[in-house]
Scaffold this motif. Structure first.
Motif, PDB file in Angstrom:
ATOM      1  N   GLU A  76       0.495  -1.297   0.268  1.00 13.64           N
ATOM      2  CA  GLU A  76       0.022   0.137  -0.005  1.00 13.64           C
ATOM      3  C   GLU A  76       0.588   0.990  -0.107  1.00 13.64           C
ATOM      4  OE1 GLU A  76      -2.739  -0.193   3.040  1.00 13.64           O
ATOM      5  OE2 GLU A  76      -3.760  -1.536   1.641  1.00 13.64           O
ATOM      6  N   GLU A  79       4.309   2.766  -4.446  1.00 12.63           N
ATOM      7  CA  GLU A  79       4.155   4.147  -5.850  1.00 12.63           C
ATOM      8  C   GLU A  79       3.390   3.135  -7.027  1.00 12.63           C
ATOM      9  OE1 GLU A  79       4.533   7.853  -5.941  1.00 12.63           O
ATOM     10  OE2 GLU A  79       5.744   7.559  -4.178  1.00 12.63           O
ATOM     11  N   ASP A  80       2.820   3.879  -7.786  1.00 10.24           N
ATOM     12  CA  ASP A  80       2.462   3.165  -8.737  1.00 10.24           C
ATOM     13  C   ASP A  80       3.023   2.446  -9.964  1.00 10.24           C
ATOM     14  OD1 ASP A  80      -0.309   4.551  -7.604  1.00 10.24           O
ATOM     15  OD2 ASP A  80      -0.429   5.896  -9.561  1.00 10.24           O
ATOM     16  N   ASP A  81       4.548   3.223 -10.179  1.00  3.29           N
ATOM     17  CA  ASP A  81       4.857   2.096 -11.100  1.00  3.29           C
ATOM     18  C   ASP A  81       5.079   0.776 -10.455  1.00  3.29           C
ATOM     19  OD1 ASP A  81       5.847   4.173  -9.843  1.00  3.29           O
ATOM     20  OD2 ASP A  81       8.013   4.501 -10.858  1.00  3.29           O
ATOM     21  N   LEU A  83       4.652  -0.537  -7.531  1.00  9.32           N
ATOM     22  CA  LEU A  83       2.706  -1.729  -7.692  1.00  9.32           C
ATOM     23  C   LEU A  83       2.525  -2.529  -8.697  1.00  9.32           C
ATOM     24  CD1 LEU A  83       0.695  -2.319  -5.690  1.00  9.32           C
ATOM     25  CD2 LEU A  83      -0.927  -0.862  -5.791  1.00  9.32           C
ATOM     26  N   ARG A  84       2.759  -1.820  -9.929  1.00  7.59           N
ATOM     27  CA  ARG A  84       2.939  -2.462 -11.051  1.00  7.59           C
ATOM     28  C   ARG A  84       3.942  -3.674 -11.561  1.00  7.59           C
ATOM     29  NH1 ARG A  84       0.273   2.319 -12.936  1.00  7.59           N
ATOM     30  NH2 ARG A  84       2.086   3.165 -13.354  1.00  7.59           N
ATOM     31  N   TYR A  87       3.353  -6.343  -9.066  1.00  8.23           N
ATOM     32  CA  TYR A  87       1.684  -7.264 -10.119  1.00  8.23           C
ATOM     33  C   TYR A  87       2.609  -7.814 -10.719  1.00  8.23           C
ATOM     34  CZ  TYR A  87      -2.345  -7.847 -11.256  1.00  8.23           C
ATOM     35  OH  TYR A  87      -3.532  -7.917 -11.836  1.00  8.23           O
ATOM     36  N   ARG A  94      -3.315  -8.872 -15.813  1.00  9.45           N
ATOM     37  CA  ARG A  94      -3.243  -7.493 -15.469  1.00  9.45           C
ATOM     38  C   ARG A  94      -3.888  -7.324 -17.325  1.00  9.45           C
ATOM     39  NH1 ARG A  94       0.351  -1.955 -15.449  1.00  9.45           N
ATOM     40  NH2 ARG A  94      -0.209  -1.619 -17.631  1.00  9.45           N
ATOM     41  N   CYS A  98      -6.904  -1.322 -15.046  1.00  8.32           N
ATOM     42  CA  CYS A  98      -7.047  -1.965 -13.552  1.00  8.32           C
ATOM     43  C   CYS A  98      -6.146  -0.524 -12.876  1.00  8.32           C
ATOM     44  CB  CYS A  98      -5.284  -2.728 -13.451  1.00  8.32           C
ATOM     45  SG  CYS A  98      -5.849  -3.902 -13.119  1.00  8.32           S
ATOM     46  N   THR A  99      -7.364  -0.321 -12.319  1.00 10.27           N
ATOM     47  CA  THR A  99      -6.942   0.659 -11.190  1.00 10.27           C
ATOM     48  C   THR A  99      -5.472  -0.081  -9.895  1.00 10.27           C
ATOM     49  OG1 THR A  99      -8.480   0.134  -9.569  1.00 10.27           O
ATOM     50  CG2 THR A  99      -9.275   1.564 -11.723  1.00 10.27           C
ATOM     51  N   ARG A 100      -5.412   1.082  -9.349  1.00 13.70           N
ATOM     52  CA  ARG A 100      -4.793   0.676  -8.329  1.00 13.70           C
ATOM     53  C   ARG A 100      -5.247   0.181  -7.152  1.00 13.70           C
ATOM     54  NH1 ARG A 100       0.064   2.666  -5.784  1.00 13.70           N
ATOM     55  NH2 ARG A 100      -0.459   2.354  -3.426  1.00 13.70           N
ATOM     56  N   LEU A 103      -5.223  -3.413  -8.650  1.00 13.29           N
ATOM     57  CA  LEU A 103      -4.211  -3.738  -7.794  1.00 13.29           C
ATOM     58  C   LEU A 103      -3.382  -4.422  -6.822  1.00 13.29           C
ATOM     59  CD1 LEU A 103      -2.015  -1.977 -10.364  1.00 13.29           C
ATOM     60  CD2 LEU A 103      -2.151  -3.300 -10.697  1.00 13.29           C
TER      61      LEU A 103
END
Length: 144
Positions: A76, A79-81, A83-84, A87, A94, A98-100, A103
């Protein structure tokens, strides 16, 4: 005692007969207090974990639940990148758009499945309508 009174809880106050009994009573009371506080702390922990979908009973151990909860907290904070990247590293498919939240939710499920005992994985599969025929508990255990 005040909280018990405020909640309407009843208790019996025991007065020891002599000094030796009083010492024994004090020691027993301290042990009981520690046990009760520990139970309350575990209850609070369980409630916090449950909000994240972490069930120590299903996982078979509080230690596993703690590790899973800490990993979810780590995810949590990413950062978004990042997290991706996590993932994709787990190989979870994916979908575009897809939203955060998507994910995180999917990662949470995959991480949970990775920690569940075989019996709980079978329950999870059946809950999702997935067949478990041809999969023996012994063969699943060997893979762990």
């Amino acid at each position: 005692r005040e909280e018990c009174a405020a909640r309407g809880a009843k208790w019996t106050e025991v007065q020891p007969a002599n000094k030796a009994d009083r010492m024994q009573s004090t020691r027993a009371e301290r042990l009981e207090r520690r046990e009760l506080i520990g139970a309350l702390e575990r209850s609070v922990e369980d409630a916090i974990w449950a909000r994240r979908g972490v069930d120590a009973d299903r996982l078979g151990s509080r230690e596993v639940a703690i590790c899973l909860f800490e990993e979810l907290e780590r995810l949590e904070q990413l950062e978004d990148d990042e997290l991706r990247e996590d993932y994709e590293r787990l190989g979870v498919p994916r979908e575009p758009g897809c939203t955060r939240a998507d994910l995180l939710s999917r990662l949470q499920r995959v991480l949970l499945w990775a920690e569940l005992p075989v019996e709980e994985l079978i329950v999870e599969c059946k809950t999702r309508g997935e067949s478990t025929s041809g999969v023996s508990k012994a063969s699943l255990s060997e893979e762990e």
